[in-house]
Design a protein around this motif. Sequence first.
Motif, PDB file in Angstrom:
ATOM      1  N   SER A  96      22.606 -13.265 -54.822  1.00  0.00           N
ATOM      2  CA  SER A  96      21.465 -13.801 -54.080  1.00  0.00           C
ATOM      3  C   SER A  96      20.614 -14.628 -55.041  1.00  0.00           C
ATOM      4  O   SER A  96      20.701 -14.456 -56.260  1.00  0.00           O
ATOM      5  N   LYS A 133      20.685  -8.789 -55.214  1.00  0.00           N
ATOM      6  CA  LYS A 133      21.847  -8.353 -54.446  1.00  0.00           C
ATOM      7  C   LYS A 133      23.033  -9.255 -54.780  1.00  0.00           C
ATOM      8  O   LYS A 133      22.874 -10.357 -55.269  1.00  0.00           O
ATOM      9  N   VAL A 171      27.743  -6.288 -49.107  1.00  0.00           N
ATOM     10  CA  VAL A 171      26.542  -6.680 -49.845  1.00  0.00           C
ATOM     11  C   VAL A 171      26.043  -5.470 -50.594  1.00  0.00           C
ATOM     12  O   VAL A 171      25.840  -4.395 -50.029  1.00  0.00           O
TER      13      VAL A 171
END
Length: 117
Positions: free
Chosen positions: A94, A99, A116
């Motif tokens: 991210s 993440k 994720v």
Amino acid sequence: MKAEAITRAPFLDSIKPLADLKTRVANFHRQLRPRAGTTPRSVFVRFTRKRAPGSDNFDLMVKDANGVRKIVDVAALRAAHGGKPFAINYILASPGRSKVAAGISEGGSEDASLTVL
């Protein structure tokens, strides 16, 4: 090259949009420069796939201020599913690096399930 730069510098500096661009770029760089006590945590986070010596599997690792640790253990996935092979096809962090998305496929397929973490 130095002589060329010396002769060209006055000409380039006389171009009004260039001076404005230099100011904007300098301001942008000042905003990105880490400052003591304000460095974002994301600067220190890195996600990689790594294979241990003698292993058939690439595991997903994270390196941050706490050190290096494994966040996806492909050998454990394999053992939990009767020895079927698994692979990490792709990873994407991210923007804030809090993440990571990992595409994990089973049995040699490239049909990955998105996870994720």
